[in-house]
Design a protein around this motif. Structure first.
Motif, PDB file in Angstrom:
ATOM      1  N   GLY A   1       4.326 -10.891  -1.603  1.00  0.00           N
ATOM      2  CA  GLY A   1       4.017  -9.722  -2.400  1.00  0.00           C
ATOM      3  C   GLY A   1       4.887  -8.548  -2.043  1.00  0.00           C
ATOM      4  O   GLY A   1       5.741  -8.622  -1.152  1.00  0.00           O
ATOM      5  N   VAL A   2       4.659  -7.467  -2.778  1.00  0.00           N
ATOM      6  CA  VAL A   2       5.368  -6.209  -2.549  1.00  0.00           C
ATOM      7  C   VAL A   2       4.347  -5.083  -2.488  1.00  0.00           C
ATOM      8  O   VAL A   2       3.398  -5.047  -3.283  1.00  0.00           O
ATOM      9  N   MET A   3       4.530  -4.183  -1.517  1.00  0.00           N
ATOM     10  CA  MET A   3       3.734  -2.960  -1.425  1.00  0.00           C
ATOM     11  C   MET A   3       4.605  -1.774  -1.811  1.00  0.00           C
ATOM     12  O   MET A   3       5.710  -1.618  -1.287  1.00  0.00           O
ATOM     13  N   ALA A   4       4.098  -0.947  -2.716  1.00  0.00           N
ATOM     14  CA  ALA A   4       4.759   0.317  -3.031  1.00  0.00           C
ATOM     15  C   ALA A   4       4.524   1.304  -1.889  1.00  0.00           C
ATOM     16  O   ALA A   4       3.668   1.085  -1.017  1.00  0.00           O
ATOM     17  N   VAL A   5       5.272   2.392  -1.890  1.00  0.00           N
ATOM     18  CA  VAL A   5       5.083   3.439  -0.891  1.00  0.00           C
ATOM     19  C   VAL A   5       3.654   3.952  -0.964  1.00  0.00           C
ATOM     20  O   VAL A   5       3.129   4.214  -2.050  1.00  0.00           O
ATOM     21  N   GLY A   6       2.993   4.066   0.184  1.00  0.00           N
ATOM     22  CA  GLY A   6       1.618   4.549   0.208  1.00  0.00           C
ATOM     23  C   GLY A   6       0.941   4.162   1.504  1.00  0.00           C
ATOM     24  O   GLY A   6       1.581   3.709   2.458  1.00  0.00           O
ATOM     25  N   GLU A   7      -0.372   4.360   1.521  1.00  0.00           N
ATOM     26  CA  GLU A   7      -1.161   4.004   2.702  1.00  0.00           C
ATOM     27  C   GLU A   7      -2.357   3.195   2.224  1.00  0.00           C
ATOM     28  O   GLU A   7      -3.011   3.584   1.242  1.00  0.00           O
ATOM     29  N   TYR A   8      -2.625   2.100   2.890  1.00  0.00           N
ATOM     30  CA  TYR A   8      -3.630   1.154   2.421  1.00  0.00           C
ATOM     31  C   TYR A   8      -4.520   0.690   3.565  1.00  0.00           C
ATOM     32  O   TYR A   8      -4.098   0.644   4.716  1.00  0.00           O
ATOM     33  N   GLU A   9      -5.753   0.321   3.205  1.00  0.00           N
ATOM     34  CA  GLU A   9      -6.676  -0.299   4.169  1.00  0.00           C
ATOM     35  C   GLU A   9      -7.032  -1.676   3.608  1.00  0.00           C
ATOM     36  O   GLU A   9      -7.637  -1.783   2.535  1.00  0.00           O
ATOM     37  N   PHE A  10      -6.616  -2.727   4.304  1.00  0.00           N
ATOM     38  CA  PHE A  10      -6.864  -4.094   3.864  1.00  0.00           C
ATOM     39  C   PHE A  10      -8.026  -4.696   4.641  1.00  0.00           C
ATOM     40  O   PHE A  10      -8.211  -4.405   5.828  1.00  0.00           O
ATOM     41  N   GLY A  11      -8.770  -5.575   3.994  1.00  0.00           N
ATOM     42  CA  GLY A  11      -9.792  -6.354   4.678  1.00  0.00           C
ATOM     43  C   GLY A  11      -9.423  -7.831   4.625  1.00  0.00           C
ATOM     44  O   GLY A  11      -8.801  -8.280   3.662  1.00  0.00           O
ATOM     45  N   THR A  12      -9.777  -8.576   5.655  1.00  0.00           N
ATOM     46  CA  THR A  12      -9.462 -10.003   5.697  1.00  0.00           C
ATOM     47  C   THR A  12     -10.730 -10.833   5.520  1.00  0.00           C
ATOM     48  O   THR A  12     -11.809 -10.448   5.979  1.00  0.00           O
ATOM     49  N   SER A  13     -10.594 -11.970   4.860  1.00  0.00           N
ATOM     50  CA  SER A  13     -11.702 -12.930   4.822  1.00  0.00           C
ATOM     51  C   SER A  13     -11.350 -14.191   5.612  1.00  0.00           C
ATOM     52  O   SER A  13     -12.218 -14.983   5.945  1.00  0.00           O
ATOM     53  N   GLN A  14     -10.060 -14.365   5.908  1.00  0.00           N
ATOM     54  CA  GLN A  14      -9.583 -15.447   6.768  1.00  0.00           C
ATOM     55  C   GLN A  14      -8.601 -14.835   7.769  1.00  0.00           C
ATOM     56  O   GLN A  14      -8.186 -13.695   7.608  1.00  0.00           O
ATOM     57  N   ARG A  15      -8.225 -15.635   8.779  1.00  0.00           N
ATOM     58  CA  ARG A  15      -7.151 -15.152   9.656  1.00  0.00           C
ATOM     59  C   ARG A  15      -5.861 -15.030   8.830  1.00  0.00           C
ATOM     60  O   ARG A  15      -5.550 -15.922   8.040  1.00  0.00           O
ATOM     61  N   GLU A  16      -5.143 -13.944   8.983  1.00  0.00           N
ATOM     62  CA  GLU A  16      -3.910 -13.710   8.238  1.00  0.00           C
ATOM     63  C   GLU A  16      -2.716 -13.581   9.182  1.00  0.00           C
ATOM     64  O   GLU A  16      -2.786 -12.861  10.171  1.00  0.00           O
ATOM     65  N   TYR A  17      -1.648 -14.271   8.825  1.00  0.00           N
ATOM     66  CA  TYR A  17      -0.360 -14.132   9.501  1.00  0.00           C
ATOM     67  C   TYR A  17       0.560 -13.399   8.528  1.00  0.00           C
ATOM     68  O   TYR A  17       0.972 -13.971   7.516  1.00  0.00           O
ATOM     69  N   MET A  18       0.834 -12.148   8.829  1.00  0.00           N
ATOM     70  CA  MET A  18       1.552 -11.285   7.884  1.00  0.00           C
ATOM     71  C   MET A  18       2.961 -11.031   8.412  1.00  0.00           C
ATOM     72  O   MET A  18       3.129 -10.517   9.524  1.00  0.00           O
ATOM     73  N   THR A  19       3.957 -11.409   7.617  1.00  0.00           N
ATOM     74  CA  THR A  19       5.365 -11.285   8.014  1.00  0.00           C
ATOM     75  C   THR A  19       6.091 -10.360   7.044  1.00  0.00           C
ATOM     76  O   THR A  19       5.954 -10.502   5.826  1.00  0.00           O
ATOM     77  N   VAL A  20       6.865  -9.425   7.579  1.00  0.00           N
ATOM     78  CA  VAL A  20       7.670  -8.550   6.732  1.00  0.00           C
ATOM     79  C   VAL A  20       8.925  -9.312   6.299  1.00  0.00           C
ATOM     80  O   VAL A  20       9.690  -9.798   7.134  1.00  0.00           O
ATOM     81  N   VAL A  21       9.127  -9.405   4.984  1.00  0.00           N
ATOM     82  CA  VAL A  21      10.279 -10.121   4.413  1.00  0.00           C
ATOM     83  C   VAL A  21      11.434  -9.156   4.150  1.00  0.00           C
ATOM     84  O   VAL A  21      12.604  -9.489   4.343  1.00  0.00           O
ATOM     85  N   SER A  22      11.119  -7.948   3.706  1.00  0.00           N
ATOM     86  CA  SER A  22      12.128  -6.903   3.477  1.00  0.00           C
ATOM     87  C   SER A  22      11.430  -5.564   3.536  1.00  0.00           C
ATOM     88  O   SER A  22      10.406  -5.373   2.879  1.00  0.00           O
ATOM     89  N   GLY A  23      11.977  -4.645   4.314  1.00  0.00           N
ATOM     90  CA  GLY A  23      11.364  -3.324   4.423  1.00  0.00           C
ATOM     91  C   GLY A  23      10.712  -3.134   5.784  1.00  0.00           C
ATOM     92  O   GLY A  23      11.152  -3.714   6.786  1.00  0.00           O
ATOM     93  N   LEU A  24       9.650  -2.354   5.805  1.00  0.00           N
ATOM     94  CA  LEU A  24       9.030  -1.947   7.066  1.00  0.00           C
ATOM     95  C   LEU A  24       7.565  -1.605   6.813  1.00  0.00           C
ATOM     96  O   LEU A  24       7.242  -0.874   5.877  1.00  0.00           O
TER      97      LEU A  24
END
Lengths: 95, 95
Positions: free
Chosen positions: B29-52
């Motif tokens: 996926g892609v996130m636009a500029v902003g600030e977010y609060e995410f909730g998990t329902s499973q364990r998540e392995y989150m990797t940055v593909v491009s950006g920061l």
């Protein structure tokens, strides 16, 4: 700020989301199982994010496996073949 | 074979495409500029593909920069904060 744009190709078998950041203009997308012939309008740096692509590069007769984390480069105005045996996520950066 | 599904969150500021392959179930996926609060329902392995991404993990008071190619893990049923200063592509694998 413009909205994130989603594009679909090959009868919705390939979908991508565009982004632009310090690295330049790119897309992330997913390819469904199938075989595709892509054309480039710019140089493309294509990286497998999850899954596996089997690729025939311009001017080559050989199919090469591109695994997760690996990148291949295609020059502008070329076409290349891709075989997808499981759903595969990619990142494509344009130059 | 089912069609590739695209999901949108946070008033279309985050969009993702789902996939399933030998690695399991994931999204890119892609996130636009902003600030977010995410909730998990499973364990998540989150990797940055491009950006920061700048991330505040569950139980932490510190914001940590996650750069291209880096991964952070969040357990199920947690929430975490993300600050995005440029459009950023990610891969999220669920367990």
């Amino acid at each position: 700020m413009s909205e994130l744009s989603v594009n679909s190709y090959f009868d919705n078998q390939v979908k991508s989301i565009a982004l632009e950041n310090a690295e330049g203009v790119s897309t992330v997308g997913v390819m469904a199982v199938g075989e595709y012939e892509f054309g480039t309008s710019q140089r493309e740096y294509m990286t497998v994010v999850s899954g596996l692509l089997t690729v025939k590069l311009p001017g080559s007769e050989d199919w090469v496996e591109i695994k997760k984390g690996e990148t291949f480069i295609v020059e502008a105005n070329q076409s290349f073949g891709v075989k997808v045996s499981e759903q595969t996520a990619y990142h494509c950066r344009y130059e």
